[in-house]
Design a protein around this motif. Structure first.
Motif, PDB file in Angstrom:
ATOM      1  N   ASP A   1      22.210   6.106  62.101  1.00  0.00           N
ATOM      2  CA  ASP A   1      22.302   4.825  61.269  1.00  0.00           C
ATOM      3  C   ASP A   1      23.783   4.723  60.901  1.00  0.00           C
ATOM      4  O   ASP A   1      24.606   3.703  60.837  1.00  0.00           O
ATOM      5  CB  ASP A   1      21.092   4.597  60.700  1.00  0.00           C
ATOM      6  CG  ASP A   1      20.056   4.308  61.334  1.00  0.00           C
ATOM      7  OD1 ASP A   1      19.894   4.099  62.461  1.00  0.00           O
ATOM      8  OD2 ASP A   1      18.875   4.218  60.528  1.00  0.00           O
TER       9      ASP A   1
ATOM     10  N   GLN B   1      26.320   2.099  61.477  1.00  0.00           N
ATOM     11  CA  GLN B   1      26.847   1.143  60.557  1.00  0.00           C
ATOM     12  C   GLN B   1      28.471   1.258  60.420  1.00  0.00           C
ATOM     13  O   GLN B   1      29.203   0.138  60.288  1.00  0.00           O
ATOM     14  CB  GLN B   1      26.332   1.540  59.212  1.00  0.00           C
ATOM     15  CG  GLN B   1      24.807   0.989  59.044  1.00  0.00           C
ATOM     16  CD  GLN B   1      24.736  -0.272  59.010  1.00  0.00           C
ATOM     17  OE1 GLN B   1      25.555  -1.243  58.728  1.00  0.00           O
ATOM     18  NE2 GLN B   1      23.308  -0.922  59.769  1.00  0.00           N
TER      19      GLN B   1
ATOM     20  N   GLU C   1      20.112  -0.128  66.443  1.00  0.00           N
ATOM     21  CA  GLU C   1      19.572   0.842  66.328  1.00  0.00           C
ATOM     22  C   GLU C   1      18.175   1.227  66.687  1.00  0.00           C
ATOM     23  O   GLU C   1      17.936   2.571  66.890  1.00  0.00           O
ATOM     24  CB  GLU C   1      19.607   0.715  64.443  1.00  0.00           C
ATOM     25  CG  GLU C   1      20.664   0.592  63.692  1.00  0.00           C
ATOM     26  CD  GLU C   1      20.218   0.462  62.301  1.00  0.00           C
ATOM     27  OE1 GLU C   1      21.372   0.544  61.627  1.00  0.00           O
ATOM     28  OE2 GLU C   1      19.340  -0.271  61.927  1.00  0.00           O
ATOM     29  N   SER C   2      17.505   0.360  67.173  1.00  0.00           N
ATOM     30  CA  SER C   2      16.350   0.700  67.817  1.00  0.00           C
ATOM     31  C   SER C   2      16.139   0.914  69.274  1.00  0.00           C
ATOM     32  O   SER C   2      15.020   1.226  69.698  1.00  0.00           O
ATOM     33  CB  SER C   2      14.961  -0.318  67.410  1.00  0.00           C
ATOM     34  OG  SER C   2      15.718  -1.464  68.152  1.00  0.00           O
TER      35      SER C   2
ATOM     36  N   GLU D   1      19.507  -4.242  64.045  1.00  0.00           N
ATOM     37  CA  GLU D   1      18.470  -3.590  64.197  1.00  0.00           C
ATOM     38  C   GLU D   1      17.993  -3.344  65.583  1.00  0.00           C
ATOM     39  O   GLU D   1      17.572  -2.390  65.886  1.00  0.00           O
ATOM     40  CB  GLU D   1      17.216  -4.279  63.437  1.00  0.00           C
ATOM     41  CG  GLU D   1      17.146  -4.306  62.037  1.00  0.00           C
ATOM     42  CD  GLU D   1      16.304  -5.187  61.370  1.00  0.00           C
ATOM     43  OE1 GLU D   1      15.459  -5.933  62.104  1.00  0.00           O
ATOM     44  OE2 GLU D   1      16.445  -5.405  60.111  1.00  0.00           O
ATOM     45  N   SER D   2      18.392  -4.206  66.347  1.00  0.00           N
ATOM     46  CA  SER D   2      18.214  -4.028  67.848  1.00  0.00           C
ATOM     47  C   SER D   2      18.887  -2.735  68.538  1.00  0.00           C
ATOM     48  O   SER D   2      18.437  -2.106  69.271  1.00  0.00           O
ATOM     49  CB  SER D   2      18.515  -5.373  68.648  1.00  0.00           C
ATOM     50  OG  SER D   2      18.597  -5.331  69.979  1.00  0.00           O
TER      51      SER D   2
ATOM     52  N   GLU E   1      21.975  -8.734  60.822  1.00  0.00           N
ATOM     53  CA  GLU E   1      20.886  -7.605  60.952  1.00  0.00           C
ATOM     54  C   GLU E   1      19.952  -7.789  62.010  1.00  0.00           C
ATOM     55  O   GLU E   1      19.743  -6.654  62.587  1.00  0.00           O
ATOM     56  CB  GLU E   1      20.041  -8.093  59.649  1.00  0.00           C
ATOM     57  CG  GLU E   1      19.406  -6.807  58.894  1.00  0.00           C
ATOM     58  CD  GLU E   1      20.389  -5.662  58.715  1.00  0.00           C
ATOM     59  OE1 GLU E   1      19.767  -4.527  59.038  1.00  0.00           O
ATOM     60  OE2 GLU E   1      21.184  -5.854  58.060  1.00  0.00           O
ATOM     61  N   PRO E   2      19.532  -8.595  62.409  1.00  0.00           N
ATOM     62  CA  PRO E   2      18.668  -8.493  63.890  1.00  0.00           C
ATOM     63  C   PRO E   2      19.476  -8.001  64.942  1.00  0.00           C
ATOM     64  O   PRO E   2      18.760  -6.871  65.593  1.00  0.00           O
ATOM     65  CB  PRO E   2      18.369 -10.139  64.274  1.00  0.00           C
ATOM     66  CG  PRO E   2      18.313 -10.800  62.879  1.00  0.00           C
ATOM     67  CD  PRO E   2      19.625 -10.110  62.194  1.00  0.00           C
TER      68      PRO E   2
END
Length: 161
Positions: free
Chosen positions: A81, A85, A72-73, A69-70, A65-66
């Motif tokens: 997204d 994914q 995606e941001s 998220e990195s 997840e981290p």
């Protein structure tokens, strides 16, 4: 300075690709291409390469997840997204092809028809897309899979008159 993804993709497009990570690179462009031009998706190849472990789908399949998220941001990343994914899901599906196939490239090459000049690109793209979906891949439609098979040299480039 990052390389020009469009030039790299154009230069490679239509050559016989037997490297699994390069096959995954083409799959990533196929995932991101719907809804935009191939040039927009290919222009992001340097960003994809940086964020997605140089297209090493074995590594991508282990992202947690981290890391997701990195990605995606990241300001340079295409902000979709569902498609991001899909990259992770497709990496896991590609790993799961083994040991039935040597790797992702070997899987794609298993669809090479005996006479690729006479093959219906759309029909083969449909066959590959259906098989991939059964194996857990996503964002793999018939048109983009036909294009991918051409891109990695399994099908010939269409003749231009």
């Amino acid at each position: 300075m990052e390389q020009n993804g469009v030039q790299d993709y154009s230069k490679l497009f239509g050559t016989q690709v037997h490297d699994a990570n390069t096959a995954f690179e083409f799959l990533m462009v196929a995932v991101f291409q719907p809804g935009m031009s191939w040039k927009v998706a290919a222009s992001k190849l340097p960003v994809f390469k940086r964020l997605f472990a140089n297209f090493d789908y074995h590594k991508i399949a282990t992202f947690d997840e981290p890391e997701i998220e990195s990605i995606e941001s990241d300001a340079e990343m295409i902000q979709n997204d569902r498609k991001i994914q899909a990259v992770f899901q497709n990496a896991k599906a590609a790993v799961n092809l083994e040991p039935e196939f040597k790797d992702l490239a070997d899987y794609f090459w298993s669809f090479k028809p005996a006479d690729s000049e006479a093959i219906d690109r759309t029909a083969l793209g449909t066959t590959v897309a259906k098989d991939m979906k059964k194996r857990g891949f996503t964002f793999v439609g018939p048109t983009t899979m036909g294009l991918l098979l051409t891109g990695i040299g399994i099908l010939p480039r269409p003749h231009r008159d």
